[in-house]
Design an enzyme around this catalytic site. Structure first.
Site, PDB file in Angstrom:
ATOM      1  N   LYS A 148       0.977  -1.337   0.122  1.00  0.00           N
ATOM      2  CA  LYS A 148      -0.131   0.022   0.186  1.00  0.00           C
ATOM      3  C   LYS A 148       0.714   1.301   0.019  1.00  0.00           C
ATOM      4  O   LYS A 148       1.766   1.578   1.044  1.00  0.00           O
ATOM      5  CB  LYS A 148      -0.781  -0.071   1.150  1.00  0.00           C
ATOM      6  CG  LYS A 148      -1.867   0.679   1.256  1.00  0.00           C
ATOM      7  CD  LYS A 148      -3.127   0.608   0.218  1.00  0.00           C
ATOM      8  CE  LYS A 148      -4.406   1.491   0.379  1.00  0.00           C
ATOM      9  NZ  LYS A 148      -5.018   1.404   1.791  1.00  0.00           N
ATOM     10  N   HIS A 149       0.593   2.232  -0.953  1.00  0.00           N
ATOM     11  CA  HIS A 149       1.587   3.404  -1.119  1.00  0.00           C
ATOM     12  C   HIS A 149       3.004   3.038  -1.083  1.00  0.00           C
ATOM     13  O   HIS A 149       3.696   3.647  -0.267  1.00  0.00           O
ATOM     14  CB  HIS A 149       1.116   4.509  -0.048  1.00  0.00           C
ATOM     15  CG  HIS A 149      -0.054   5.284  -0.188  1.00  0.00           C
ATOM     16  ND1 HIS A 149      -0.377   6.065  -1.071  1.00  0.00           N
ATOM     17  CD2 HIS A 149      -1.572   4.863   0.113  1.00  0.00           C
ATOM     18  CE1 HIS A 149      -1.712   6.384  -1.255  1.00  0.00           C
ATOM     19  NE2 HIS A 149      -2.365   5.580  -0.358  1.00  0.00           N
ATOM     20  N   HIS A 181      14.374   5.026  -0.298  1.00  0.00           N
ATOM     21  CA  HIS A 181      13.870   6.400  -0.076  1.00  0.00           C
ATOM     22  C   HIS A 181      12.725   6.401  -0.896  1.00  0.00           C
ATOM     23  O   HIS A 181      12.461   5.785  -1.876  1.00  0.00           O
ATOM     24  CB  HIS A 181      14.972   7.393  -0.378  1.00  0.00           C
ATOM     25  CG  HIS A 181      15.937   7.713   0.984  1.00  0.00           C
ATOM     26  ND1 HIS A 181      17.062   6.831   0.854  1.00  0.00           N
ATOM     27  CD2 HIS A 181      15.802   8.501   1.915  1.00  0.00           C
ATOM     28  CE1 HIS A 181      17.553   7.026   2.068  1.00  0.00           C
ATOM     29  NE2 HIS A 181      17.063   8.106   2.888  1.00  0.00           N
ATOM     30  N   ASN A 202      12.963   5.185   7.562  1.00  0.00           N
ATOM     31  CA  ASN A 202      13.567   4.254   8.303  1.00  0.00           C
ATOM     32  C   ASN A 202      12.668   2.850   8.514  1.00  0.00           C
ATOM     33  O   ASN A 202      11.507   3.132   8.663  1.00  0.00           O
ATOM     34  CB  ASN A 202      13.864   4.785   9.641  1.00  0.00           C
ATOM     35  CG  ASN A 202      14.899   5.501   9.711  1.00  0.00           C
ATOM     36  OD1 ASN A 202      16.164   5.341   9.316  1.00  0.00           O
ATOM     37  ND2 ASN A 202      14.997   6.832  10.425  1.00  0.00           N
TER      38      ASN A 202
END
Ligand SMILES: NC(=O)c1ncn([C@@H]2O[C@H](COP(=O)(O)O)[C@@H](O)[C@H]2O)c1NC=O
Length: 527
Positions: free
Chosen positions: A282-283, A527, A428
């Site tokens: 999800k996302h 990232h 993180n």
């Protein structure tokens, strides 16, 4: 009847390195009375097949010379290609230049040559085709009067059109072939520039002075990440392994921009596992991952879903085994799902998903055990960051036990599992796992300790038991607080890269809590 913008083909020049299909094409052209011109090797092949063919050298009055460096670079060839029909006729006639209406050329195999690890600079340079691209560009520029073929895959369609159109080719076909030709020569020159651009003084062997890549438009989308952004999906010419770009959509609405990005994240994560696995994304973050050696993908899906049913709503689900009917049914009867992707999808599974026509179902094909090397690109305003793909994998043998207590066999399995998941969670990243099921995932926080807190909160919210679970962290713990918090939550073992200035303090904390901790020596920021 010939269409008004059609071009009758009377004379064709054939000069190909890859001779696939050329004899059949030439016979097809000859059947329309097309006069054939050709260069050395191609001409011999055509003549041997019984065709009447004029060698370019005989036509120009100049022999091929300099080991083939100069064959077709002659005004009688380029005048015949570039002369504007109806404008340059007189000058052409004055110089004995006959129009050439079709060019069939493919180029010296530069890409294959430099792909050979033993390739020398000299061999690469000799495989830079000069005469071929020159003819292609002349013909493509003058597509008003010339048809140009650069791809054997187009031969049959061109012959079919000639058959249907009285030996002539329409403008739309010639224009499309000309565009394809410029795409081809652009790619060819891009490869040459890339190759030579890594060999200039002081150049990096992997990163050329300019970055040339060619991607093909696969799909335009209704919108991009947000509805006010226009968007499209471009794909590499030949992806090295099964991926979202190679996937075939078997049913459902068109993929959206976010669908493609999330499907990629889910698929690349599920590829990490050998045993039957399920990843729900999800996302761009996995919100549930599980492996079930005995229960197959059906059980893996149940476990992955159980991590975070709230987030799994509207998620993207990836499997590393064929999607079967039972698993498909479990999904569509339970939840709203955007995309399901698997290497293969059984006919029975497709019959099940057919009841929910909006669900996008994709089959991407099988992949091998090792991830293909390649480059990752990331846009920043005004530039492009390029790095090698993160194909780093750890093996149990690579792990270094740094605590007094070594992990148990069961903890070790879970640690490796959690580590593989953490690699695909935005930094993180903290992953809690037990029995090869994610128990809690903390993603994308600016501090590691908050990611750990979130993993714990999510586990508690979904009624999953943290005590007895293991924890993976995508990068080292800068302080002991993360370990203390994990111990308080009941985590018994930790996997992390190590390498912090305060490793000693972190190890001391783990020992004080009776935890086992292993260092991977490899970080997986994402990232
Ligand atoms: N030098 C030239 O004038 C020239 N003209 C055509 N070629 C290439 O020669 C090849 C075909 O040669 P042959 O027909 O001899 O097998 C093709 O890849 C074609 O692109 C040339 N070779 C390289 O530049």
């Amino acid at each position: 009847m010939t269409a008004p913008d059609s071009l009758r083909i009377r004379r064709a020049l054939l000069s190909v390195s890859d001779k696939t299909g050329i004899v059949d094409l030439a016979h097809g052209l000859a059947a329309f009375g097309v006069e054939l011109l050709s260069t050395g090797g191609t001409a011999r092949l055509l003549a041997d097949s019984g065709l009447a063919v004029t060698e370019v050298a005989d036509y120009t009055g100049f022999p091929e010379m300099m080991d083939g460096r100069v064959k077709t670079l002659h005004p009688k060839i380029h005048g015949g290609l570039l002369g504007r029909r109806g404008v340059d006729d007189a000058v052409m006639a004055a110089h004995g230049i006959a129009p050439i209406d079709m060019v069939v050329v493919n180029l010296y195999p530069f890409e294959a040559t430099v792909a050979n690890p033993g390739c020398t600079l000299e061999a690469a340079i000799e495989n830079i085709d000069i005469g071929g691209p020159t003819m292609l560009r002349s013909a493509a520029k003058n597509h008003a009067g010339v048809a140009v073929l650069v791809d054997a895959a187009d031969y049959a369609a061109v012959l079919a059109e000639l058959r249907d159109n009285d030996g002539a080719l329409g403008h739309a076909t010639r224009f499309a072939l000309a565009v394809k030709t410029f795409e081809h020569t652009a790619r060819y020159d891009g490869m040459i520039a890339n190759y030579l651009g890594t060999r200039t003084a002081g150049a990096d062997a992997q990163f050329p002075r300019t970055f040339n890549a060619q991607l093909r438009l696969a799909q335009t989308m209704r919108y991009g990440e947000n509805p006010h952004q226009r968007a499209a999906f471009y794909v590499e010419p030949a992806p090295a392994e099964a991926c979202v770009a190679t996937a075939r959509q078997l049913q459902g609405k068109a993929l959206s921009f976010n669908n493609v990005a999330d499907t990629d994240a889910a698929l690349e994560c599920v590829k990490s596992f050998v045993k039957p696995a399920c990843v729900i994304v999800k996302h761009a973050n996995p919100c549930g991952v599980a492996v079930s050696p005995e229960g197959g993908i059906r059980a893996a899906y149940e476990l992955a879903y159980a991590t975070d049913p709230t987030s799994a709503f509207g998620g993207i689900i990836a499997f590393n085994r064929e999607l079967d009917a039972a698993t498909a049914r479990a999904i569509v009867e339970r939840q709203f799902v955007e995309v399901i992707i698997a290497p293969r999808v059984s006919a029975e599974a497709l019959a099940v998903t057919a009841a929910k026509q909006n669900v996008r179902v994709l089959a991407c094909g099988e992949w091998g055990s090792a991830r293909a090397a390649g480059l990752d690109w990331k846009r920043v305003n005004g530039g492009l960051l390029v790095q090698e793909r993160d194909t780093g994998m750890i093996d149990v043998a690579d792990l270094r036990v740094v605590t007094a207590r070594a992990p148990t066999e069961a903890e070790l399995h879970d640690l490796v599992f959690a580590w593989k998941v953490a690699k695909f969670v935005k930094s993180n990243a903290i992953v809690y796992a037990k029995n090869r099921q994610t128990i809690g995932i903390g993603a994308g926080q600016m501090s590691r300790v908050y990611s750990a807190k979130i993993a714990g909160i999510k586990a508690a919210d979904e009624g999953l038991t943290v005590p007895g679970s293991v924890m993976a962290s995508d990068a080292f713990f800068p302080f002991r607080d993360g370990i203390d918090a994990a111990a308080a939550a009941g985590i018994t073992a930790v996997i992390q890269p190590g390498g912090s200035m305060r490793d000693a303090e972190v190890i001391e904390a783990a020992d004080a809590h009776g935890m086992a901790m292993v260092f991977t020596g490899m970080r997986h920021f994402r990232h």
